[in-house]
Design a protein around this motif. Structure first.
Motif, PDB file in Angstrom:
ATOM      1  N   TYR A 180      39.758  75.299  77.294  1.00 41.79           N
ATOM      2  CA  TYR A 180      39.069  74.171  76.665  1.00 41.79           C
ATOM      3  C   TYR A 180      37.941  74.664  75.752  1.00 41.79           C
ATOM      4  CZ  TYR A 180      36.649  69.680  76.267  1.00 41.79           C
ATOM      5  OH  TYR A 180      36.047  68.544  75.794  1.00 41.79           O
ATOM      6  N   THR A 181      37.188  75.645  76.215  1.00 36.36           N
ATOM      7  CA  THR A 181      36.109  76.213  75.401  1.00 36.36           C
ATOM      8  C   THR A 181      36.665  76.900  74.159  1.00 36.36           C
ATOM      9  OG1 THR A 181      34.783  76.536  77.396  1.00 36.36           O
ATOM     10  CG2 THR A 181      34.132  77.781  75.440  1.00 36.36           C
ATOM     11  N   LEU A 182      37.729  77.664  74.338  1.00 32.53           N
ATOM     12  CA  LEU A 182      38.359  78.340  73.208  1.00 32.53           C
ATOM     13  C   LEU A 182      38.902  77.324  72.195  1.00 32.53           C
ATOM     14  CD1 LEU A 182      39.219  81.082  72.012  1.00 32.53           C
ATOM     15  CD2 LEU A 182      41.388  80.786  73.226  1.00 32.53           C
ATOM     16  N   ALA A 183      39.515  76.265  72.676  1.00 30.49           N
ATOM     17  CA  ALA A 183      40.045  75.234  71.778  1.00 30.49           C
ATOM     18  C   ALA A 183      38.919  74.581  70.980  1.00 30.49           C
ATOM     19  CB  ALA A 183      40.810  74.190  72.583  1.00 30.49           C
ATOM     20  N   ARG A 184      37.790  74.311  71.629  1.00 29.37           N
ATOM     21  CA  ARG A 184      36.662  73.704  70.914  1.00 29.37           C
ATOM     22  C   ARG A 184      36.075  74.663  69.885  1.00 29.37           C
ATOM     23  NH1 ARG A 184      32.633  70.394  74.579  1.00 29.37           N
ATOM     24  NH2 ARG A 184      32.022  69.755  72.486  1.00 29.37           N
ATOM     25  N   LEU A 185      36.003  75.953  70.221  1.00 27.56           N
ATOM     26  CA  LEU A 185      35.489  76.938  69.264  1.00 27.56           C
ATOM     27  C   LEU A 185      36.422  77.079  68.062  1.00 27.56           C
ATOM     28  CD1 LEU A 185      34.105  79.718  71.628  1.00 27.56           C
ATOM     29  CD2 LEU A 185      32.794  78.195  70.150  1.00 27.56           C
ATOM     30  N   THR A 193      38.857  63.463  71.839  1.00 26.27           N
ATOM     31  CA  THR A 193      40.155  62.810  71.649  1.00 26.27           C
ATOM     32  C   THR A 193      41.293  63.822  71.515  1.00 26.27           C
ATOM     33  OG1 THR A 193      39.775  62.670  69.270  1.00 26.27           O
ATOM     34  CG2 THR A 193      39.125  60.772  70.593  1.00 26.27           C
ATOM     35  N   LEU A 194      41.047  64.914  70.808  1.00 29.10           N
ATOM     36  CA  LEU A 194      42.117  65.895  70.605  1.00 29.10           C
ATOM     37  C   LEU A 194      42.497  66.644  71.879  1.00 29.10           C
ATOM     38  CD1 LEU A 194      41.160  67.534  67.175  1.00 29.10           C
ATOM     39  CD2 LEU A 194      42.990  65.898  67.641  1.00 29.10           C
ATOM     40  N   PHE A 195      41.528  66.944  72.709  1.00 30.26           N
ATOM     41  CA  PHE A 195      41.764  67.760  73.903  1.00 30.26           C
ATOM     42  C   PHE A 195      41.577  66.951  75.184  1.00 30.26           C
ATOM     43  CE2 PHE A 195      39.728  70.778  70.776  1.00 30.26           C
ATOM     44  CZ  PHE A 195      40.936  71.201  70.244  1.00 30.26           C
ATOM     45  N   LYS A 196      41.990  65.677  75.140  1.00 24.67           N
ATOM     46  CA  LYS A 196      41.799  64.785  76.281  1.00 24.67           C
ATOM     47  C   LYS A 196      42.528  65.286  77.530  1.00 24.67           C
ATOM     48  CE  LYS A 196      42.083  59.931  77.509  1.00 24.67           C
ATOM     49  NZ  LYS A 196      42.426  58.590  77.048  1.00 24.67           N
TER      50      LYS A 196
END
Length: 158
Positions: A45-50, A90-93
């Protein structure tokens, strides 16, 4: 058969771990423990947000280049962070839901372990009633030396 000639079964070294269910239930299994799942899902999740912040920064910088506007990199990064915050909700719900359920599982496990430790410190053997003591025993040590003796023994006073 035991050495005394009776038919009582003997526990061997391979069977000793069966007597303590706590050791088996807490043994970490690769990829299945809630703590490992939490660490993996939180890292994803952290990697996806970065990655989302990096992509938004690149879009902002490309848009500024197309419009022939000079935008400092730090400003583009700050705008990307602000835009990525609600967008990641919304993208990573689904991934966020997995992280939340893993946190709940780890928290529940911690609560159970804490209750179990408190019960052991009080002297209770089975706080949840799950049958972790041997049949016929209370799981508590005798309060005094004469409690576990037979009537008429030498340990008590007459």
């Amino acid at each position: 058969m035991c050495a005394c000639g009776g038919s009582k079964p003997v526990a061997y070294a391979g069977q000793v771990s069966d007597a303590n269910p706590f050791e088996e239930s807490t043994a970490p299994q690769p990829g299945t423990s809630p703590g490992r799942r939490l660490a993996r899902n939180l890292a994803l999740y952290t990697l996806a947000r970065l990655v989302l912040v990096v992509l938004l920064t690149a879009v902002i910088m490309a848009g500024a280049w197309v419009l022939s506007v000079e935008v400092p990199l730090i400003v583009a990064i700050l705008f990307a962070i602000v835009i990525a915050m609600p967008l990641s909700l919304t993208l990573f719900k689904g991934l966020r839901g997995q992280v939340n359920s893993d946190i709940a599982a780890v928290d529940e496990r911690r609560r159970e372990d804490k209750a179990q430790l408190r019960a052991r410190l009080r002297g209770d053997a089975d706080p949840a009633g799950s049958g972790e003591t041997e049949p016929g025993t209370s799981g508590k040590p005798p309060k005094d030396a004469g409690e576990g003796e037979e009537p008429g023994g030498t340990g008590g006073t007459a």
